[in-house]
Enzyme design. Structure first.
Site, PDB file in Angstrom:
ATOM      1  N   SER A 160      -5.541  -1.616  -4.158  1.00  7.99           N
ATOM      2  CA  SER A 160      -6.579  -2.471  -4.831  1.00  7.99           C
ATOM      3  C   SER A 160      -6.012  -2.967  -6.077  1.00  7.99           C
ATOM      4  CB  SER A 160      -7.901  -1.639  -4.735  1.00  7.99           C
ATOM      5  OG  SER A 160      -8.612  -2.231  -5.610  1.00  7.99           O
ATOM      6  N   PHE A 202      -7.090 -13.291 -10.235  1.00 10.16           N
ATOM      7  CA  PHE A 202      -6.710 -11.869  -9.277  1.00 10.16           C
ATOM      8  C   PHE A 202      -6.621 -12.512  -7.948  1.00 10.16           C
ATOM      9  CE2 PHE A 202      -8.703  -9.876 -13.047  1.00 10.16           C
ATOM     10  CZ  PHE A 202      -7.791  -9.501 -13.390  1.00 10.16           C
ATOM     11  N   TRP A 230      -3.679  -5.665  -6.023  1.00 11.44           N
ATOM     12  CA  TRP A 230      -4.593  -6.583  -5.737  1.00 11.44           C
ATOM     13  C   TRP A 230      -4.825  -7.473  -7.047  1.00 11.44           C
ATOM     14  CZ3 TRP A 230      -9.601  -8.420  -6.621  1.00 11.44           C
ATOM     15  CH2 TRP A 230     -10.076  -9.616  -5.929  1.00 11.44           C
ATOM     16  N   HIS A 231      -5.236  -6.875  -8.060  1.00  8.95           N
ATOM     17  CA  HIS A 231      -5.869  -7.283  -9.338  1.00  8.95           C
ATOM     18  C   HIS A 231      -4.979  -8.004  -9.835  1.00  8.95           C
ATOM     19  CE1 HIS A 231      -9.501  -5.021  -8.224  1.00  8.95           C
ATOM     20  NE2 HIS A 231     -10.301  -5.727  -9.126  1.00  8.95           N
ATOM     21  N   GLY A 232      -3.568  -7.701  -9.968  1.00  7.09           N
ATOM     22  CA  GLY A 232      -2.633  -8.331 -10.714  1.00  7.09           C
ATOM     23  C   GLY A 232      -1.252  -7.795 -10.518  1.00  7.09           C
TER      24      GLY A 232
END
Lengths: 478, 499
Positions: free
Chosen positions: B327, B499, B330-332
């Site tokens: 996760s 993102f 996934w954000h960056g």
């Protein structure tokens, strides 16, 4: 069935009514906010929209050379011409065209004077985004404005179109003056008292130039559009080029080209740069020093010359004293007050100054004699005594012309105030120290000496704050 | 096209008006055209990438059904899914993680004294790629699990992937919800038009308020502090960190709120993404209230397939850490996001391990479990933990985050609270006042959400017309007057676009 239909439709009417009320309230509140925050960069369009419909007889359009060189107040006072300067800084001809279109929505001038100074520019890109913003920001959103915006590179057309997206963030820098409905201009004229000599030997005699040089195609296209628009509407068009000192021989070729276009349509082109002698221009006193703009005395000369031409060649009614021209009368009073303010500041003789103060009903003034003010003899004290003020003891006078509104013999404690519109003058003494306040701002520079404070009710501003310090040989300070 | 732009203010009413006027049968085509236009306003070329993902996943869906009808073994289906996942995640990896991957390879090569690899090309991160990729992939898994029917109409499916309200920053919708509604457009009963539309608009308005009045204002302070964290002491650093927690909440929640409201105006119900997350009593609860569409996505498509919590404690913790690290990534494409995800995983494991200890220990130190004071303590502790994690999320790199936190705890400067230092970090005293007043309003809305389980628009419906008018009119005026928009102001992109 009928009943339920009735209930449901009345419910909807109520809802729509409430919604409309909400929309109107919010729109009105926001409009006021947008108007106040939008009031910067001298919005001449604000003044224009406020004019009574169909009141303008001569509309002056163009760049800063219009708003610095042509004084509609003078035209009104001298000749009764109801003129207005609808001009923007560095305004290209294509924006002038849209200014004219905008003006014709509410006004039906008999004559339009279009100053073509900016035809000198070679590159259309010179009129950049900042320029477009400066010229168009305050125009009301309309199809005309949208068309004008298409003619310039703007960071965000939609922002300039609505205006408030750019100006709303001024909420933190708002000042009282932003809420003042009074204009910063005089019928579109920018008063410029500054005198900076332009060396006479630098001024070129452009009368000798015979050649022509084409202006840019876009400029020519819109110049022709202006001419055709005026022709279509039955308005007399006069092209001008206000006199300016640093015109070059090369640039004159451009103006010769404009002369050719004017001749083609049979319209006059008054190129002021060719008539410096007739106008009486003396750039050692008539210039602001930047080479381009005339100061107040320069504008006075040019306006007189231009006004003579207009009066001789067009049937323009004398609007002085006519109903519906109160705005012109009002601006005339304002400009007179400004001129008085600046002229009186030059007076060295305090006796004469005090005499003039006593002669004007529009002025309110406070004189306070503070602390140990009589250290030695002084011309200020003599002048005050000459006008009948008691210079033997401490005291404070609030005067309007010859009338004394308030007087205290330097009492230990006192308080007095008077409202002027939404401002307040407040004088007080605390433990023998006399103080003058204007909207809460204290004016009390010196301990021992004389204060003279002057308010002009026409301008609604404090025009002078003088102090004479007895500890420094009555040195004058503004 | 940004939601908080005049372009959207023009685009949206036109789209909605035409949507209502045209025949029901072609409404979805209109929405598809509008959605593609919406995306292309940002970068026309990258529409091809979304189209590729759409077509690939659509064909995969058809293939899965075909295999099933032909009675082919599950292996075929799994192979098909694997290929689809590899291509889609491959595109995502290429555009989003390639630079990050290369940087790390070069870091290792540098350590080993070997020649570094030069960057072969520059790629711009496509807006919303993580969102629509995940949405499309969830469709494949749902089809495989036979939870939803295969969509045979490409245009309808394409609209499911590209539906403009939630295209670039979520919520990540589920097939059974959004695709079902798209299929039902022709039979959609648009009853209670007035309530539905006005509620949706009021909800959108609140979203604009969060974004333009709070998020973009507080960001001026947050950016100042994070850009030069090394010069500040405890007080400013706390203001910066807490400020960022508020900024990211207002920024991201606003996007979801505008998306939900916009969809509602057109008759769609899309899922809520936030439910007053900073009132959570534990990190576990925080993730039930924060970015709900993403956390349920990870739960359904990563955590549970890994075995979830129906396994040994060790495996469960492993699953939790994998889910949260993924996760984070996934954000960056930065280690800071990985650490942020890892911290949240760790918080939960430690929380669970400490649970019995706390139960035993609390009565001895005078904490009454379940009391209001206890809950308040839990809320504050949870908020504190999320703020610490946000520092990693926002900082340039891990070094900066550690430095920031170290200074926050050691460069003690209580005088800064009263010596006007706080007015020197990007916000004047007046801007602070506007911000604090707005935060009070936001807090009230969140409390209503928490206590009455109501959105602001629905709550206002229970109030008198005058109160409703004042709140709505007030919000419009505050946004118009004090919102950050237009002119010299550079419309900030919604944080979650990247993102």
């Amino acid at each position: 069935m009928q009943n339920s239909l009735f209930i449901s439709s009345s419910k909807y009417i109520k809802r729509i009514g409430a919604l409309l009320l909400l929309v109107i309230t919010v729109a009105l509140a926001f409009h006021q906010f947008a108007r106040v925050t939008g009031k910067y960069q001298d919005p001449v369009l604000y003044d224009f929209y406020d004019l009574k419909r169909n009141s303008v007889d001569v509309l002056f359009v163009g760049s800063s050379h219009v708003y610095c060189s042509i004084n509609p107040v003078q035209l009104f006072e001298d000749k009764g011409i109801a003129g207005f300067n609808l001009a923007g800084g560095s305004q290209p001809v294509w924006f002038s065209y849209h200014y004219i279109k905008e003006a014709l929505k509410t006004q039906s001038p008999k004559v339009i004077v279009l100053d073509v100074y900016t035809v000198r520019v070679n590159d259309d890109a010179y009129f950049d985004s900042r320029n477009a913003q400066m010229n168009l920001l305050h125009m009301k959103p309309s199809y005309n404005k949208w068309q004008a915006l298409q003619l310039a590179e703007v960071d965000s057309r939609i922002d300039v179109f609505f205006g408030f997206p750019i100006t709303h963030s001024r909420y933190l820098s708002l000042q009282k003056v932003d809420f003042d409905e009074e204009s910063t201009m005089f019928l579109g004229y920018h008063y410029q008292p500054r005198i900076v000599a332009y060396e006479p030997e630098k001024v070129k005699d452009v009368r000798q130039v015979q050649e022509t040089e084409a202006v840019t195609p876009k400029t020519e296209e819109y110049l022709r559009k202006c001419i055709e628009l005026c022709r279509e509407k039955g308005i007399d068009l006069v092209l001008t080029n206000s006199p300016w000192p640093d015109i070059t021989l090369d640039l004159q070729k451009r103006y010769n080209y404009i002369q050719e276009i004017a001749d083609e349509y049979g319209i006059p082109f008054l190129n002021g740069c060719l008539y410096n002698e007739e106008i009486g221009m003396d750039y050692t006193v008539d210039s602001m020093g930047d080479g381009g703009h005339l100061n107040y005395t320069g504008a006075t000369k040019y306006t007189r010359w231009l006004g003579d031409y207009l009066k001789q060649n067009y049937e323009l009614p004398d609007r002085r004293g006519s109903k519906g021209y109160e705005a012109w009368e009002h601006q005339s009073r304002r400009l007179a007050a400004i001129l008085r303010r600046d002229e009186w500041k030059k007076l060295e003789d305090m006796g004469e100054y005090l005499e003039r103060l006593a002669s004007s009903e529009e002025l309110y003034y406070v004189i306070s004699l503070n602390g140990d003010f009589q250290k030695e003899g002084s011309s200020v004290l003599d002048a005050l005594a000459g006008r009948g003020f008691d210079t033997e003891k401490n005291g404070l006078y609030v005067m309007n012309a010859e009338e004394t509104l308030f007087y205290s013999e330097g009492a230990e404690e006192y308080t007095w105030w008077k409202y002027f519109g939404d401002s307040v003058l407040h004088v007080q003494s605390r433990e023998g120290v006399q103080e003058i306040f204007w909207d809460g701002d204290k004016f009390s520079k010196i301990k021992n000496g004389v204060h003279i404070w002057v308010y002009d009710s026409t301008l609604h501003e404090v025009v002078r704050k003088l102090s004479f310090d007895a500890d420094k040989n009555y040195e004058k300070a503004e | 096209m940004l939601f908080n732009s005049l372009d959207f203010l023009i685009f949206f009413p036109i789209v909605v008006l035409i949507y209502f006027l045209i025949p029901k049968k072609i409404k979805y085509l209109w929405l598809l055209a509008a959605s593609y236009y919406f995306y292309m306003c940002w970068n026309p070329k990258y529409i091809l990438l979304m189209l590729l993902s759409t077509v690939l996943t659509w064909i995969t869906g058809l293939a899965l059904e075909n295999f099933r009808e032909k009675g082919l073994s599950k292996k075929w289906q799994k192979g098909c899914i694997a290929a689809c996942f590899i291509i889609n995640l491959g595109i995502l990896a290429l555009f989003k993680y390639f630079d990050f991957f290369l940087e790390n390879i070069n870091l290792i090569l540098e350590k080993l004294g070997m020649q570094m690899v030069e960057k072969p090309f520059d790629l711009l991160l496509p807006v919303g790629i993580s969102f629509y990729t995940f949405q499309a992939l969830s469709y494949i898994v749902d089809v495989y699990r036979e939870e939803v029917k295969v969509e045979k109409n490409l245009a309808r499916y394409a609209l499911f992937v590209s539906f403009f309200p939630q295209l670039v920053a979520g919520p990540i919708e589920r097939t059974d919800n959004l695709l079902r509604q798209i299929n039902h457009i022709p039979t959609m009963k648009l009853k209670n038009h007035y309530e539905r539309i006005t509620d949706g608009l009021v909800y959108m308005l609140y979203g604009f308020f969060l974004k333009m009045v709070i998020a973009d204002r507080i960001s001026l302070m947050v950016d100042t502090v994070f850009d030069s964290w090394y010069i500040y002491g405890t007080v400013e650093l706390i203001a910066g960190a807490v400020g960022f927690a508020i900024q990211i909440y207002c920024d991201f929640a606003s996007y979801s709120i505008i998306a939900v409201g916009a969809a509602q105006v057109m008759g769609f119900n899309i899922m809520e993404n936030f439910a007053a997350p900073y009132f959570s009593c534990s990190i576990k609860e925080f993730w039930r209230r924060w970015h709900i569409s993403l956390s349920t996505w990870f739960k359904d498509y990563v955590y549970i397939p890994l075995g979830g919590n129906r396994c040994s404690r060790g495996r469960k913790y492993r699953n939790l850490m994998i889910t949260f690290l993924a996760s984070g990534l996934w954000h960056g494409a930065n280690w800071t996001y990985v650490v942020w995800g890892g911290l949240h995983g760790l918080y939960q494991i430690v929380g669970e391990l400490l649970f019995p200890v706390k139960q035993k220990f609390y009565p001895y130190i005078g904490i009454s479990i379940g009391s209001i004071s206890h809950k308040l303590g839990q809320i504050l502790t949870t908020f504190f933990l999320t703020v610490i994690a946000w520092v990693f999320f926002r900082a340039e790199d891990i070094g900066a985050a550690l430095g920031y936190l170290k200074n926050m705890f050691t460069r003690w400067n209580p005088w800064a609270i009263v010596d006007k230092s706080l007015y020197q970090i990007g916000l004047s005293v007046y801007e602070w006042n506007i911000l604090l007043a707005s935060l009070v309003f936001m807090l009230l809305v969140d409390v209503i959400r928490l206590v009455r389980h109501e959105r602001i628009d629905r709550f206002l419906n229970t109030q008198g017309a005058l109160a409703k008018g004042i709140v709505i009119g007030g919000m419009i005026l505050v946004i118009g007057m004090f919102g950050q928009y237009g002119g010299g102001f550079d419309a900030k992109q919604f944080i979650y676009f990247q993102f």
